[in-house]
Design a protein around this motif. Structure first.
Motif, PDB file in Angstrom:
ATOM      1  N   ILE A  58      -5.310 -22.579  -3.954  1.00  0.00           N
ATOM      2  CA  ILE A  58      -6.295 -23.529  -3.630  1.00  0.00           C
ATOM      3  C   ILE A  58      -7.585 -22.895  -3.272  1.00  0.00           C
ATOM      4  N   ASP A  59      -8.629 -23.037  -4.085  1.00  0.00           N
ATOM      5  CA  ASP A  59      -9.881 -22.569  -3.940  1.00  0.00           C
ATOM      6  C   ASP A  59     -10.818 -23.308  -2.928  1.00  0.00           C
ATOM      7  N   PRO A  71     -11.679 -30.814   4.349  1.00  0.00           N
ATOM      8  CA  PRO A  71     -10.536 -29.790   4.984  1.00  0.00           C
ATOM      9  C   PRO A  71      -9.359 -29.933   4.340  1.00  0.00           C
ATOM     10  N   PHE A  72      -8.536 -28.737   4.283  1.00  0.00           N
ATOM     11  CA  PHE A  72      -7.130 -29.006   3.679  1.00  0.00           C
ATOM     12  C   PHE A  72      -6.166 -27.712   4.330  1.00  0.00           C
ATOM     13  N   THR A  73      -5.003 -27.941   4.455  1.00  0.00           N
ATOM     14  CA  THR A  73      -4.282 -26.988   4.676  1.00  0.00           C
ATOM     15  C   THR A  73      -3.004 -26.598   3.851  1.00  0.00           C
ATOM     16  N   ILE A  97     -10.207 -30.858  -6.706  1.00  0.00           N
ATOM     17  CA  ILE A  97      -9.504 -29.688  -6.399  1.00  0.00           C
ATOM     18  C   ILE A  97      -9.579 -28.675  -7.185  1.00  0.00           C
ATOM     19  N   ARG A  98      -9.937 -27.644  -6.970  1.00  0.00           N
ATOM     20  CA  ARG A  98     -10.249 -26.108  -7.850  1.00  0.00           C
ATOM     21  C   ARG A  98      -9.170 -25.276  -7.450  1.00  0.00           C
ATOM     22  N   PRO A 138      -1.676 -29.451  -8.458  1.00  0.00           N
ATOM     23  CA  PRO A 138      -1.317 -29.934  -7.349  1.00  0.00           C
ATOM     24  C   PRO A 138      -1.175 -31.890  -7.574  1.00  0.00           C
ATOM     25  N   CYS A 139      -0.112 -32.446  -6.862  1.00  0.00           N
ATOM     26  CA  CYS A 139      -0.028 -33.760  -7.422  1.00  0.00           C
ATOM     27  C   CYS A 139       1.203 -34.411  -6.333  1.00  0.00           C
TER      28      CYS A 139
END
Length: 611
Positions: A58-59, A71-73, A97-98, A138-139
């Motif tokens: 996940i870029d 923000p993401f984890t 999301i890239r 991602p889904c």
């Protein structure tokens, strides 16, 4: 907060995704997809939001209008579910999301030219069932959440793409294809082209599917084209095999209501495809082993067509209710086959299924949970418990209801069921409640709890009762006395008759008997893999090494799990079978890279159990 599915990180408090717009750059040199996805939710959400991911890098996660980062984890991978991608949203109903896929993605098989029919062009295809869509993008990777999507596939211009979606156009790349998210600088490079698609009906993520290669086309009906690698012999054979598809579609509509998907196209994949068929809407994927030259491969097409009503239109809410997809579809398939090819052909189909059901109940004798229609799969990889049980026990359950209420009444019930729940995902309880409401008192006539939650085969299951079926089983039983069928008795047999005969032979067979049978009827050389594999499994099981060369050619020539599982199991099963075990391990080491990742895992599980 609670999980909606034992195989997903999707949280019940999160709004469902309603649409995903994808831009995918396929890099054949690295076996990688660089992707960007614009996700639209049913409503704005604040706080943690969960997505499934497997092997993805996940870029960035970005707010579409402000371009602010979200923000993401990304958790360390769970062996079954993959990684939990958790976003922190602030009253947002969309986000970008890239990301990039892994070269070892469990959903993708990248084939080098020597692994294809053309021998000159690469090929890639997806297989997302049961929980592998998360390895492409991602889904919320659960059938409980249905999505619509659009996709732009950026590919080399000498190749073409097909997808389980409406084809919009093939055109040069544009800068705005990338959703304003930085994708590879080569997106608009010379020698690239974009194939654009749209799926405007909601589908579960496992039905996301595409393939890219040097593809050719044959028209076989007003709603059906056959696609395959651009090799005339492959295309022509497939077109001849599936020439009767339109008749099957019309029978399906007569039995189950309108066909809701506009087109029913067929893609014949390279030999490594791990299933007989995959029911992707608008674009069914098929193994080349169903092209048999006698139109009997159309029965696999009948099954995938039946999914257009049962599975794609009405979907199991989680894999614990998989029988709602496959039991219904097996029933619907046999009704279509009966209408198009006759009662005797349908009876043979049921007979082969009956044998498969009994064999798989025996396979799970040490874990009877997976002989239930509704079962507990917490902590279980659905690929590891895939079997004929949801197909054949589910079929038997519906057939039992039909016998109780009569076919006309059951046909009306089915049409009402499909019309009521189309484009929805349901569970076993929902079906049972609907059944009891529409056939009052059925619970007093059939033990519904025993059928759905009980182990093994209920006593009111029914072996087929037809003249042809009984004759074949009788001939198989006589084999233990040294009597093989006479040539006049088998003169009209096709692959299904031989498959049923071989599957019903006694377990204990002398090596000389199996060699004599093959000497007369050349079963080990059959072009019908159902016959060939049934024979080879029997030969291996009786300790006959004469056919190891044919076993090797088969296991190196096809990747369909229906063939890999019985042959590898026969080779490694039992004590004192060291030669078979060594042979199997050597074969797998040489053939492994030609198998789809899902099939690789199945063979590795067989080895883990028996070696």
């Amino acid at each position: 907060m609670a999980a909606v599915d034992p195989h997903s990180f999707t949280d019940s408090s999160d709004p469902p995704t309603t649409h995903i717009s994808l831009s995918l750059y396929l890099d054949f040199s690295t076996a990688t997809i660089h992707g960007a996805g614009l996700f639209t939710l049913a409503r704005p959400h604040s706080g943690p939001f969960s997505l499934d991911s497997r092997g993805l890098s996940i870029d960035a996660v970005i707010e579409p209008s402000s371009r602010a980062t979200i923000p993401f984890t990304l958790s360390s991978p769970d062996p079954i579910r993959g990684s939990h991608l958790s976003l922190t949203l602030s009253n947002q109903a969309s986000f970008l999301i890239r990301y990039s896929t892994s070269p070892s993605s469990s959903a993708l098989q990248w084939l080098l030219p020597p692994q294809t029919f053309t021998k000159s062009h690469p090929f890639v295809y997806t297989q997302c069932q049961a929980i592998h869509a998360r390895a492409v993008f991602p889904c919320q990777d659960t059938p409980a959440v249905r999505i619509r999507y659009s996709a732009r596939l950026n590919i080399p211009s000498h190749l073409s793409a097909v997808m389980a979606a409406r084809h919009v156009e093939r055109r040069p790349p544009r800068n705005d294809d990338a959703l304003d998210v930085v994708l590879p600088s080569s997106w608009c490079a010379e020698g690239r082209v974009v194939e654009e698609f749209a799926m405007e009906q909601s589908v579960p993520p496992y039905l996301f599917a595409f393939a890219v290669g040097a593809l050719g086309i044959r028209e076989v009906g007003p709603r059906t084209r056959v696609y395959a690698e651009d090799v005339a012999a492959v295309l022509d054979s497939a077109a001849a095999e599936f020439a009767g598809t339109e008749e099957m579609i019309r029978e399906g509509e007569r039995l189950f209501g309108p066909y809701e998907w506009e087109r029913f196209d067929l893609l014949v994949l390279p030999p490594s495809f791990p299933y007989g068929g995959m029911e992707n809407p608008r674009m069914v994927f098929l193994t080349p082993t169903v092209v048999k030259g006698d139109a009997t491969g159309a029965q696999v097409v009948a099954h995938e067509l039946a999914h257009s009503w049962t599975g794609n239109l009405i979907t199991n809410k989680t894999n614990e209710h998989f029988w709602l997809n496959e039991g219904f579809t097996t029933y619907a398939e046999r009704r279509i086959v009966e209408a198009v090819q006759g009662e005797q052909r349908a009876a043979l189909n049921i007979g082969i299924g009956w044998r498969g059901l009994n064999e798989d109940v025996e396979r799970f004798k040490d874990n009877l949970e997976f002989t239930k229609l509704k079962n507990n799969q917490q902590g279980i990889d659905p690929d590891n418990v895939y079997s004929q049980i949801p197909y054949e026990k589910g079929f038997q359950f519906l057939w039992r209801i039909e016998r109780q209420v009569g076919r006309p009444a059951f046909d009306e019930f089915l049409k009402k069921y499909i019309a009521t729940f189309k484009f929805k995902s349901i569970d076993t309880e929902t079906f049972i409640d609907f059944l009891k409401a529409n056939i009052p008192g059925i619970e007093n006539l059939i033990d519904l709890v025993l059928w759905t939650e009980g182990t093994g085969i209920p006593p009111d299951a029914h072996e087929p009762d037809s003249t042809v079926y009984k004759l074949i089983v009788s001939l198989a039983n006589e084999f233990k006395n040294g009597r093989m069928p006479r040539e006049d008795e088998v003169a009209d047999w096709q692959g299904q008759e031989w498959e049923l005969y071989l599957d019903n032979l006694p377990e204990s067979i002398e090596t000389s008997q199996i060699i004599d049978l093959d000497s007369r009827y050349k079963l080990s050389e059959s072009k019908d893999y159902e016959v060939k594999v049934s024979f080879l499994r029997r030969a291996i099981s009786c300790g006959c090494k004469t056919y190891y060369n044919e076993v090797e050619k088969t296991l190196k020539g096809v990747g369909r799990m229906k063939y890999l599982r019985p042959l590898y199991t026969a080779l490694v099963k039992g004590s004192g079978n060291e030669d078979g075990k060594v042979f199997a391990k050597t074969l797998f080491s040489e053939a492994r890279e030609c198998y789809h990742p899902i099939a690789q895992g199945v063979v590795e599980a067989i080895f883990a159990k028996h070696l």
